[in-house]
Design an enzyme around this catalytic site. Structure first.
Site, PDB file in Angstrom:
ATOM      1  N   THR A 125       0.829  -1.212   0.000  1.00 51.29           N
ATOM      2  CA  THR A 125       0.000   0.000   0.000  1.00 51.29           C
ATOM      3  C   THR A 125       0.865   1.264   0.000  1.00 51.29           C
ATOM      4  OG1 THR A 125      -1.439   1.289   1.476  1.00 51.29           O
ATOM      5  CG2 THR A 125      -0.117  -0.381   2.518  1.00 51.29           C
ATOM      6  N   ASP A 126       0.307   2.355  -0.516  1.00 49.17           N
ATOM      7  CA  ASP A 126       1.022   3.638  -0.466  1.00 49.17           C
ATOM      8  C   ASP A 126       1.148   4.145   0.971  1.00 49.17           C
ATOM      9  OD1 ASP A 126      -1.643   4.349  -0.016  1.00 49.17           O
ATOM     10  OD2 ASP A 126      -1.694   5.945  -1.528  1.00 49.17           O
ATOM     11  N   GLU A 127       0.364   3.561   1.900  1.00 56.71           N
ATOM     12  CA  GLU A 127       0.387   4.063   3.287  1.00 56.71           C
ATOM     13  C   GLU A 127       1.737   3.827   3.966  1.00 56.71           C
ATOM     14  OE1 GLU A 127      -3.208   3.504   5.555  1.00 56.71           O
ATOM     15  OE2 GLU A 127      -4.387   3.279   3.732  1.00 56.71           O
ATOM     16  N   TYR A 150      -1.400  -0.412  11.170  1.00 59.32           N
ATOM     17  CA  TYR A 150      -1.637  -1.101   9.896  1.00 59.32           C
ATOM     18  C   TYR A 150      -0.485  -0.859   8.934  1.00 59.32           C
ATOM     19  CZ  TYR A 150      -3.198  -1.526   5.035  1.00 59.32           C
ATOM     20  OH  TYR A 150      -3.261  -1.818   3.694  1.00 59.32           O
ATOM     21  N   LYS A 154       2.444  -3.365   7.321  1.00 63.98           N
ATOM     22  CA  LYS A 154       2.655  -3.573   5.882  1.00 63.98           C
ATOM     23  C   LYS A 154       4.100  -3.218   5.515  1.00 63.98           C
ATOM     24  CE  LYS A 154       0.071  -4.618   3.074  1.00 63.98           C
ATOM     25  NZ  LYS A 154      -0.394  -5.926   2.550  1.00 63.98           N
TER      26      LYS A 154
HETATM   27  P1  NAD Z   1      -9.767  -7.161   2.845  1.00 61.09           P
HETATM   28  O1  NAD Z   1      -9.698  -6.843   4.299  1.00 61.09           O
HETATM   29  O2  NAD Z   1     -11.027  -6.865   2.091  1.00 61.09           O
HETATM   30  O3  NAD Z   1      -9.473  -8.719   2.628  1.00 61.09           O
HETATM   31  C1  NAD Z   1      -8.440  -9.390   3.298  1.00 61.09           C
HETATM   32  C2  NAD Z   1      -8.616 -10.886   3.043  1.00 61.09           C
HETATM   33  O4  NAD Z   1      -7.523 -11.573   3.682  1.00 61.09           O
HETATM   34  C3  NAD Z   1      -9.910 -11.462   3.626  1.00 61.09           C
HETATM   35  O5  NAD Z   1     -10.533 -12.321   2.698  1.00 61.09           O
HETATM   36  C4  NAD Z   1      -9.448 -12.223   4.872  1.00 61.09           C
HETATM   37  O6  NAD Z   1     -10.269 -13.326   5.186  1.00 61.09           O
HETATM   38  C5  NAD Z   1      -8.050 -12.665   4.421  1.00 61.09           C
HETATM   39  N1  NAD Z   1      -7.147 -12.936   5.565  1.00 61.09           N
HETATM   40  C6  NAD Z   1      -6.944 -12.132   6.648  1.00 61.09           C
HETATM   41  N2  NAD Z   1      -6.092 -12.721   7.506  1.00 61.09           N
HETATM   42  C7  NAD Z   1      -5.718 -13.907   6.933  1.00 61.09           C
HETATM   43  C8  NAD Z   1      -4.842 -14.953   7.330  1.00 61.09           C
HETATM   44  N3  NAD Z   1      -4.160 -14.916   8.491  1.00 61.09           N
HETATM   45  N4  NAD Z   1      -4.696 -16.012   6.502  1.00 61.09           N
HETATM   46  C9  NAD Z   1      -5.388 -16.078   5.318  1.00 61.09           C
HETATM   47  N5  NAD Z   1      -6.242 -15.123   4.920  1.00 61.09           N
HETATM   48  C10 NAD Z   1      -6.407 -14.045   5.716  1.00 61.09           C
HETATM   49  O7  NAD Z   1      -8.526  -6.426   2.181  1.00 61.09           O
HETATM   50  P2  NAD Z   1      -8.395  -5.741   0.757  1.00 61.09           P
HETATM   51  O8  NAD Z   1      -8.905  -4.344   0.841  1.00 61.09           O
HETATM   52  O9  NAD Z   1      -8.920  -6.662  -0.285  1.00 61.09           O
HETATM   53  O10 NAD Z   1      -6.805  -5.640   0.646  1.00 61.09           O
HETATM   54  C11 NAD Z   1      -6.056  -6.708   0.091  1.00 61.09           C
HETATM   55  C12 NAD Z   1      -4.578  -6.351   0.116  1.00 61.09           C
HETATM   56  O11 NAD Z   1      -4.363  -5.144  -0.613  1.00 61.09           O
HETATM   57  C13 NAD Z   1      -4.022  -6.103   1.528  1.00 61.09           C
HETATM   58  O12 NAD Z   1      -2.747  -6.671   1.603  1.00 61.09           O
HETATM   59  C14 NAD Z   1      -3.962  -4.575   1.628  1.00 61.09           C
HETATM   60  O13 NAD Z   1      -2.934  -4.173   2.486  1.00 61.09           O
HETATM   61  C15 NAD Z   1      -3.664  -4.199   0.184  1.00 61.09           C
HETATM   62  N6  NAD Z   1      -4.145  -2.869  -0.232  1.00 61.09           N
HETATM   63  C16 NAD Z   1      -5.446  -2.494  -0.009  1.00 61.09           C
HETATM   64  C17 NAD Z   1      -5.883  -1.250  -0.446  1.00 61.09           C
HETATM   65  C18 NAD Z   1      -7.326  -0.817  -0.259  1.00 61.09           C
HETATM   66  O14 NAD Z   1      -7.653   0.342  -0.558  1.00 61.09           O
HETATM   67  N7  NAD Z   1      -8.219  -1.673   0.178  1.00 61.09           N
HETATM   68  C19 NAD Z   1      -4.996  -0.371  -1.074  1.00 61.09           C
HETATM   69  C20 NAD Z   1      -3.670  -0.790  -1.277  1.00 61.09           C
HETATM   70  C21 NAD Z   1      -3.262  -2.044  -0.852  1.00 61.09           C
HETATM   71  P1  TYD Z   2     -10.438   4.353   4.857  1.00 54.86           P
HETATM   72  O1  TYD Z   2     -11.463   3.932   3.840  1.00 54.86           O
HETATM   73  O2  TYD Z   2     -10.485   3.742   6.223  1.00 54.86           O
HETATM   74  O3  TYD Z   2      -9.019   4.162   4.186  1.00 54.86           O
HETATM   75  P2  TYD Z   2      -7.539   4.622   4.707  1.00 54.86           P
HETATM   76  O4  TYD Z   2      -7.623   5.094   6.090  1.00 54.86           O
HETATM   77  O5  TYD Z   2      -6.774   3.355   4.588  1.00 54.86           O
HETATM   78  O6  TYD Z   2      -7.104   5.675   3.732  1.00 54.86           O
HETATM   79  O7  TYD Z   2     -10.552   5.929   5.051  1.00 54.86           O
HETATM   80  C1  TYD Z   2     -10.415   6.812   3.948  1.00 54.86           C
HETATM   81  C2  TYD Z   2     -10.422   8.217   4.499  1.00 54.86           C
HETATM   82  O8  TYD Z   2     -11.713   8.492   5.047  1.00 54.86           O
HETATM   83  C3  TYD Z   2      -9.439   8.454   5.625  1.00 54.86           C
HETATM   84  O9  TYD Z   2      -8.930   9.779   5.534  1.00 54.86           O
HETATM   85  C4  TYD Z   2     -10.283   8.306   6.892  1.00 54.86           C
HETATM   86  C5  TYD Z   2     -11.635   8.823   6.452  1.00 54.86           C
HETATM   87  N1  TYD Z   2     -12.823   8.212   7.103  1.00 54.86           N
HETATM   88  C6  TYD Z   2     -13.817   9.033   7.638  1.00 54.86           C
HETATM   89  O10 TYD Z   2     -13.730  10.265   7.598  1.00 54.86           O
HETATM   90  N2  TYD Z   2     -14.901   8.415   8.221  1.00 54.86           N
HETATM   91  C7  TYD Z   2     -15.018   7.052   8.289  1.00 54.86           C
HETATM   92  O11 TYD Z   2     -16.034   6.555   8.868  1.00 54.86           O
HETATM   93  C8  TYD Z   2     -14.006   6.243   7.710  1.00 54.86           C
HETATM   94  C9  TYD Z   2     -14.104   4.732   7.764  1.00 54.86           C
HETATM   95  C10 TYD Z   2     -12.919   6.859   7.123  1.00 54.86           C
END
Ligand code: NAD
Ligand code: TYD
Length: 336
Positions: A125-127, A150, A154
């Protein structure tokens, strides 16, 4: 035949990625390995679960025995999504984040190495880069400076991957992507939470002043970027992926209110998230130049399509609200 292991394939991005692979009809067998935590939902792949080239295994990436068992089925490449992914949960309890994101990644790497996989895509992630001021972008050279448990977990996993590349010449590639949106996102993240609240005429909680900025990418564009990295990414390299769509949380909230025809009176300013990163912005020119990938979705269109998807799939959201989705496994596979 190539056999691809997808970890976390029942989550938001993983399930969209598996759907992309099956829709493209690539000649690969896919093994989906997922623990089915609160964020994992088998219904995310409901229409594809009987596909002859898709197999599901329930298991924990931190469990070496279970992981070895999966790898011994002839896995050739890995796309590693499985993670604890929600910042607010990591602030309440960082334990599961360290276990899954750090230890889980290390266990996977060890097993993948001993089974001689040819490519390991670590989805990050970019975070991990921390927070930006009003200007500038994260490049692949930006130093890691994670601010939440988090993002720290990562970043730790990224560094372990890096060390395996350096020490063992392990063929891993890292992607760092911005905030995803689209179908099947768990309604704890901003966009699906706000859509599902607004559909019920419930208020939406905006943290702090609502001026934090995120770069939004449609999940389909992210998945296409990961596929490009899986096919063409150079081992040892990092590729930033982004949507080139920076918006403040307030701009986004207003767009959702307008799209759903709801009044501004549903906005609630609430106490800020502790340590809330101010701005993320991604420079993804390396992936564009080297992989021929670029994000296709125009944000406003993608957001409209996403709102439409949640309106068209109320049973998916309701099953999460009631907790029924957690019982779906039993109805499909019996007791675990
Ligand atoms: P999500 O929370 O929707 O899904 C995570 C999945 O991993 C779930 O299906 C969960 O059951 C599984 N999981 C959790 N712990 C596990 C374990 N110990 N063993 C096996 N499976 C397990 O997450 P997402 O939003 O789909 O993100 C997927 C990946 O992409 C993550 O690594 C996250 O850091 C990365 N990512 C997410 C975003 C975003 O905006 N959502 C952006 C950049 C990177
Ligand atoms: P989120 O979807 O949790 O992603 P991330 O924190 O990983 O970027 O949140 C996106 C942005 O929205 C972040 O600046 C936090 C804000 N946010 C709210 O203002 N209210 C909410 O209820 C949530 C879940 C997030």
């Amino acid at each position: 035949m190539e056999k691809i292991l997808v970890t976390g394939g029942c989550g938001f991005i993983g399930s969209n990625f598996i759907r992309l692979l099956l829709q493209k009809d690539l000649p690969w067998d896919i093994v989906n390995f997922d623990l089915l935590t609160y964020a994992g939902n088998l219904a995310n792949l409901k229409d594809w679960q009987n596909h002859p080239r898709l197999k599901f295994f329930k298991g924990d990436i931190a469990d070496r025995q279970a992981v070895d068992q999966v790898f011994s089925q002839g896995i050739t490449r890995v796309v590693h999504f499985a993670a604890e992914s929600h910042v607010d949960r990591s602030i309440l309890d960082s334990g599961p984040f360290i276990r899954t994101n750090v230890v889980g990644t290390q266990v996977l790497l060890d097993s993948a190495r001993s089974h001689k996989v040819t490519k390991f895509v670590h989805v990050s992630t970019d975070e991990v880069y921390g927070s930006l001021g009003d200007s500038g972008f994260f490049t692949e050279e930006t130093p890691l400076a994670p601010n939440s448990p988090y993002s720290a977990s990562k970043a730790a996993s990224d560094l372990i991957v890096r060390s395996y590349v350096h020490t063992f010449h392990f063929p891993a590639v890292i992607t760092r992507c911005s905030n995803n949106y689209g179908p099947y996102q768990f309604p704890e993240k901003l966009i699906p939470l706000f859509i599902s609240n607004l559909c019920r005429n419930e208020p939406v909680p905006v943290y702090g002043d609502g001026l934090n900025v995120r770069d939004w990418i449609h999940v389909e564009d992210h998945c296409k970027g990961i596929l490009a990295v899986l096919e063409k990414g150079q081992p040892g390299e990092v590729y930033n992926l982004g949507g080139k769509s920076e918006r403040t949380n307030m701009e986004l909230t207003k767009a959702l209110l307008q799209s759903l025809g709801k009044p501004d009176s549903l906005i609630r300013y609430v106490k800020d998230r502790p340590g809330h990163d101010r701005r993320y912005a991604i420079d993804c020119s390396k992936a564009e130049k080297e992989l021929g990938w670029q994000p296709q979705w125009v944000f406003e269109n993608g957001l409209q399509e996403t709102v439409r998807w949640y309106l068209d799939n109320p049973e998916w959201v309701n099953s999460i609200r009631t907790g029924d989705y957690l019982r779906y496994y039993q109805t499909q596979y019996g007791n675990s």
